[in-house]
Design a protein around this motif. Structure first.
Motif, PDB file in Angstrom:
ATOM      1  N   ASP A 161     -38.078  14.884  13.822  1.00  0.00           N
ATOM      2  CA  ASP A 161     -37.072  14.930  14.893  1.00  0.00           C
ATOM      3  C   ASP A 161     -36.143  16.314  14.756  1.00  0.00           C
ATOM      4  O   ASP A 161     -34.863  16.068  14.402  1.00  0.00           O
ATOM      5  CB  ASP A 161     -36.238  13.518  14.906  1.00  0.00           C
ATOM      6  N   ASN A 162     -36.723  17.326  15.332  1.00  0.00           N
ATOM      7  CA  ASN A 162     -35.951  18.504  15.035  1.00  0.00           C
ATOM      8  C   ASN A 162     -34.906  18.665  15.929  1.00  0.00           C
ATOM      9  O   ASN A 162     -33.618  19.226  15.686  1.00  0.00           O
ATOM     10  CB  ASN A 162     -36.723  19.868  15.245  1.00  0.00           C
ATOM     11  N   PHE A 163     -35.076  18.124  17.095  1.00  0.00           N
ATOM     12  CA  PHE A 163     -33.820  18.087  18.314  1.00  0.00           C
ATOM     13  C   PHE A 163     -32.898  17.278  17.694  1.00  0.00           C
ATOM     14  O   PHE A 163     -31.696  17.700  17.818  1.00  0.00           O
ATOM     15  CB  PHE A 163     -34.535  17.519  19.552  1.00  0.00           C
ATOM     16  N   ARG A 164     -32.931  16.109  17.259  1.00  0.00           N
ATOM     17  CA  ARG A 164     -32.050  15.282  16.680  1.00  0.00           C
ATOM     18  C   ARG A 164     -31.245  15.803  15.481  1.00  0.00           C
ATOM     19  O   ARG A 164     -30.175  15.730  15.466  1.00  0.00           O
ATOM     20  CB  ARG A 164     -32.504  13.793  16.523  1.00  0.00           C
ATOM     21  N   GLY A 165     -31.962  16.489  14.622  1.00  0.00           N
ATOM     22  CA  GLY A 165     -31.389  16.906  13.598  1.00  0.00           C
ATOM     23  C   GLY A 165     -30.283  18.072  13.870  1.00  0.00           C
ATOM     24  O   GLY A 165     -29.143  18.223  13.263  1.00  0.00           O
ATOM     25  N   ALA A 166     -30.833  19.007  14.759  1.00  0.00           N
ATOM     26  CA  ALA A 166     -30.041  20.167  15.366  1.00  0.00           C
ATOM     27  C   ALA A 166     -28.762  19.642  16.075  1.00  0.00           C
ATOM     28  O   ALA A 166     -27.620  20.152  16.062  1.00  0.00           O
ATOM     29  CB  ALA A 166     -30.937  21.145  15.937  1.00  0.00           C
ATOM     30  N   TYR A 167     -29.052  18.843  16.802  1.00  0.00           N
ATOM     31  CA  TYR A 167     -28.287  18.003  17.615  1.00  0.00           C
ATOM     32  C   TYR A 167     -26.848  17.533  16.689  1.00  0.00           C
ATOM     33  O   TYR A 167     -25.809  17.798  17.019  1.00  0.00           O
ATOM     34  CB  TYR A 167     -28.325  16.956  18.616  1.00  0.00           C
ATOM     35  N   GLU A 168     -27.214  16.648  15.847  1.00  0.00           N
ATOM     36  CA  GLU A 168     -26.293  15.931  15.085  1.00  0.00           C
ATOM     37  C   GLU A 168     -25.463  17.256  14.085  1.00  0.00           C
ATOM     38  O   GLU A 168     -24.326  16.802  14.068  1.00  0.00           O
ATOM     39  CB  GLU A 168     -26.797  15.105  14.058  1.00  0.00           C
ATOM     40  N   ALA A 169     -26.099  18.084  13.654  1.00  0.00           N
ATOM     41  CA  ALA A 169     -25.443  19.265  13.019  1.00  0.00           C
ATOM     42  C   ALA A 169     -24.389  19.884  13.839  1.00  0.00           C
ATOM     43  O   ALA A 169     -23.277  20.226  13.201  1.00  0.00           O
ATOM     44  CB  ALA A 169     -26.481  20.312  12.420  1.00  0.00           C
ATOM     45  N   THR A 170     -24.721  20.119  15.042  1.00  0.00           N
ATOM     46  CA  THR A 170     -23.735  20.892  15.933  1.00  0.00           C
ATOM     47  C   THR A 170     -22.832  20.065  16.405  1.00  0.00           C
ATOM     48  O   THR A 170     -21.624  20.410  16.399  1.00  0.00           O
ATOM     49  CB  THR A 170     -24.482  21.452  17.120  1.00  0.00           C
ATOM     50  N   ARG A 171     -23.008  18.546  16.707  1.00  0.00           N
ATOM     51  CA  ARG A 171     -22.099  17.784  17.118  1.00  0.00           C
ATOM     52  C   ARG A 171     -21.032  17.731  15.851  1.00  0.00           C
ATOM     53  O   ARG A 171     -19.720  17.364  16.164  1.00  0.00           O
ATOM     54  CB  ARG A 171     -22.604  16.378  17.132  1.00  0.00           C
ATOM     55  N   GLY A 199     -31.697  21.520  20.636  1.00  0.00           N
ATOM     56  CA  GLY A 199     -30.668  20.448  20.213  1.00  0.00           C
ATOM     57  C   GLY A 199     -29.378  20.962  20.135  1.00  0.00           C
ATOM     58  O   GLY A 199     -28.326  20.240  20.136  1.00  0.00           O
ATOM     59  N   PHE A 200     -29.291  22.283  19.538  1.00  0.00           N
ATOM     60  CA  PHE A 200     -27.906  22.990  19.267  1.00  0.00           C
ATOM     61  C   PHE A 200     -27.262  23.248  20.754  1.00  0.00           C
ATOM     62  O   PHE A 200     -26.190  23.017  21.060  1.00  0.00           O
ATOM     63  CB  PHE A 200     -28.328  24.523  18.833  1.00  0.00           C
ATOM     64  N   GLN A 201     -28.079  23.857  21.626  1.00  0.00           N
ATOM     65  CA  GLN A 201     -27.762  23.778  23.134  1.00  0.00           C
ATOM     66  C   GLN A 201     -27.191  22.405  23.658  1.00  0.00           C
ATOM     67  O   GLN A 201     -26.191  22.696  24.351  1.00  0.00           O
ATOM     68  CB  GLN A 201     -28.762  24.540  24.005  1.00  0.00           C
ATOM     69  N   GLN A 202     -27.905  21.470  23.368  1.00  0.00           N
ATOM     70  CA  GLN A 202     -27.537  20.200  24.131  1.00  0.00           C
ATOM     71  C   GLN A 202     -26.320  19.669  23.506  1.00  0.00           C
ATOM     72  O   GLN A 202     -25.442  19.229  24.387  1.00  0.00           O
ATOM     73  CB  GLN A 202     -28.694  19.306  23.856  1.00  0.00           C
ATOM     74  N   ALA A 203     -25.914  19.982  22.397  1.00  0.00           N
ATOM     75  CA  ALA A 203     -24.951  19.503  21.992  1.00  0.00           C
ATOM     76  C   ALA A 203     -23.597  20.211  22.324  1.00  0.00           C
ATOM     77  O   ALA A 203     -22.377  19.688  22.532  1.00  0.00           O
ATOM     78  CB  ALA A 203     -24.664  19.471  20.316  1.00  0.00           C
ATOM     79  N   LEU A 204     -23.815  21.391  22.491  1.00  0.00           N
ATOM     80  CA  LEU A 204     -22.796  22.124  23.243  1.00  0.00           C
ATOM     81  C   LEU A 204     -22.541  21.867  24.509  1.00  0.00           C
ATOM     82  O   LEU A 204     -21.334  21.858  24.944  1.00  0.00           O
ATOM     83  CB  LEU A 204     -23.089  23.798  23.110  1.00  0.00           C
ATOM     84  N   LYS A 205     -23.434  21.518  25.393  1.00  0.00           N
ATOM     85  CA  LYS A 205     -23.555  21.268  26.830  1.00  0.00           C
ATOM     86  C   LYS A 205     -22.673  19.745  26.810  1.00  0.00           C
ATOM     87  O   LYS A 205     -22.022  19.695  27.698  1.00  0.00           O
ATOM     88  CB  LYS A 205     -24.673  21.221  27.292  1.00  0.00           C
ATOM     89  N   ASP A 206     -23.118  18.960  26.092  1.00  0.00           N
ATOM     90  CA  ASP A 206     -22.656  17.616  25.981  1.00  0.00           C
ATOM     91  C   ASP A 206     -21.107  17.675  25.795  1.00  0.00           C
ATOM     92  O   ASP A 206     -20.266  16.431  26.327  1.00  0.00           O
ATOM     93  CB  ASP A 206     -23.263  16.569  25.174  1.00  0.00           C
ATOM     94  N   ALA A 207     -20.683  18.579  25.155  1.00  0.00           N
ATOM     95  CA  ALA A 207     -19.332  18.843  24.823  1.00  0.00           C
ATOM     96  C   ALA A 207     -18.530  19.639  25.656  1.00  0.00           C
ATOM     97  O   ALA A 207     -17.379  19.988  25.372  1.00  0.00           O
ATOM     98  CB  ALA A 207     -19.055  19.184  23.354  1.00  0.00           C
ATOM     99  N   GLY A 208     -19.248  20.051  26.654  1.00  0.00           N
ATOM    100  CA  GLY A 208     -18.533  20.977  27.910  1.00  0.00           C
ATOM    101  C   GLY A 208     -18.177  22.442  27.344  1.00  0.00           C
ATOM    102  O   GLY A 208     -17.521  22.925  27.783  1.00  0.00           O
TER     103      GLY A 208
END
Length: 339
Positions: A161-171, A199-208
């Motif tokens: 799950d590459n997306f989830r891994g990058a998302y969690e790292a960025t979050r 995943g990186f982009q989505q974490a940023l987006k979700d944080a505004g």
């Protein structure tokens, strides 16, 4: 006494009144044979003075009992772990495994499939170099893709799950009040690079937060990219406060660059990597990383490949794609900034 030259594994099977496959299992020490049958086959082998001949056996069974593991590079610990997992399963099931490196080049992958090596293998565990599904649809041999999954190829695959891994790292970086976050990524030709960037982009987006183009770096998956990109990022007029390194070798390059800049990880710059590596483990503080089950990827791929080989599984049900989870290992490499 001398072995009679004409004796084959087929002759042993006939005398013992068992299948050729059963004799093969006995010869390879596999446990899917009853004690009584094993004793009977061994007795016949002794009576006939039979010495196994691998080539003769393969001509009868139409199989070589060999698997190929094709990877972009042997020196990357990730690929080594995949190889190890595949080899262990092959050994357990009475198969041999050999490794071929493509140097991540399509033309070298072509050489493998066009040459004699691919013909020697009953099946292939593959981290491919080709980007187009048409290439893989033309392969007439069992293949299981690992890490890089080619949609439309018709092949089974084992990915993470590459997306989830990058998302969690960025979050994790965002939770520690970082807003100036850079990513050093590999190519986005395959699912791995694409999904980690998403995943990186989505974490940023979700944080505004918006994506800063100055903080986006991509190249190959090797150490030099991590080193040079980190140097560029830290020399910007407004350098990032944190870096997400999207694979193990990129992370190693980033660590070396930070050291050469006389900066301190977890103080002057925060760092999170993707996949464990030796430098990340021994740096003080340890570098936070997204841990992926590399060895298990090889195990799952080999298990699936051998299932296809043994059952001659068709593709009527469509390809199977196995997605394994990841885990973020947090550490002191990420500094909590004051708001």
């Amino acid at each position: 006494m001398f072995q009679v030259p004409d004796i084959t594994i087929k002759d042993v099977a006939k005398r013992a009144n068992v299948s050729v496959a059963t004799v093969s299992r006995v010869l390879n020490g596999l446990d899917r044979v009853s004690a009584e049958t094993r004793k009977k086959v061994l007795k016949v082998i002794e009576e006939m003075n039979f010495v196994p001949n691998t080539m003769a056996a393969s001509m009868i069974t139409k199989q070589t009992q060999m698997l190929a593991v094709v990877v972009p590079a042997i020196e990357n610990p990730f690929y080594t772990a995949v190889i190890q997992g595949t080899v262990e399963v092959a050994k357990r099931e009475g198969y041999y495994a050999f490794v071929f490196s493509t140097n991540d080049k399509e033309e070298e992958e072509n050489l493998f499939f066009e040459g004699s090596l691919s013909k020697m293998a009953d099946g292939i565990v593959l981290i491919g170099a080709h980007k187009e599904p048409e290439f893989y649809r033309g392969i007439r041999k069992p293949v299981v893709l690992v890490d890089r999954y080619i949609e439309g190829s018709g092949l089974d695959g084992v990915v993470i799950d590459n997306f989830r891994g990058a998302y969690e790292a960025t979050r994790f970086l965002i939770e520690n009040n970082h807003r100036s976050i850079a990513i050093i990524n590999g190519p986005q030709d395959f699912n791995d690079g694409k999904e980690r960037f998403w995943g990186f982009q989505q974490a940023l987006k979700d944080a505004g937060l918006s994506t800063n183009a100055d903080y986006l770096r991509s190249g190959d998956w090797f150490e030099d990219n991590g080193y040079e990109s980190t140097m560029q990022l830290m020399r910007l007029p407004n350098p990032p406060t944190a870096i997400f390194a999207a694979n193990n070798l990129i992370c190693q390059g980033a660590i070396k660059a930070i050291r050469d800049l006389d900066l301190v990880i977890g103080e002057d710059i925060s760092l999170v990597g993707f996949d464990e590596n030796e430098l990340a483990a021994f740096t003080k503080p340890k570098v936070a990383v997204v841990k992926r089950p590399t060895y298990e990827m090889g195990v799952h791929a080999a298990d699936r490949l051998l299932h296809i080989i043994k059952t001659k599984a068709d593709k009527t049900s469509g390809p199977q794609k196995i997605t394994l989870g990841v885990e973020l290992l947090k550490s002191g490499s990420v500094k909590k900034l004051k708001i």
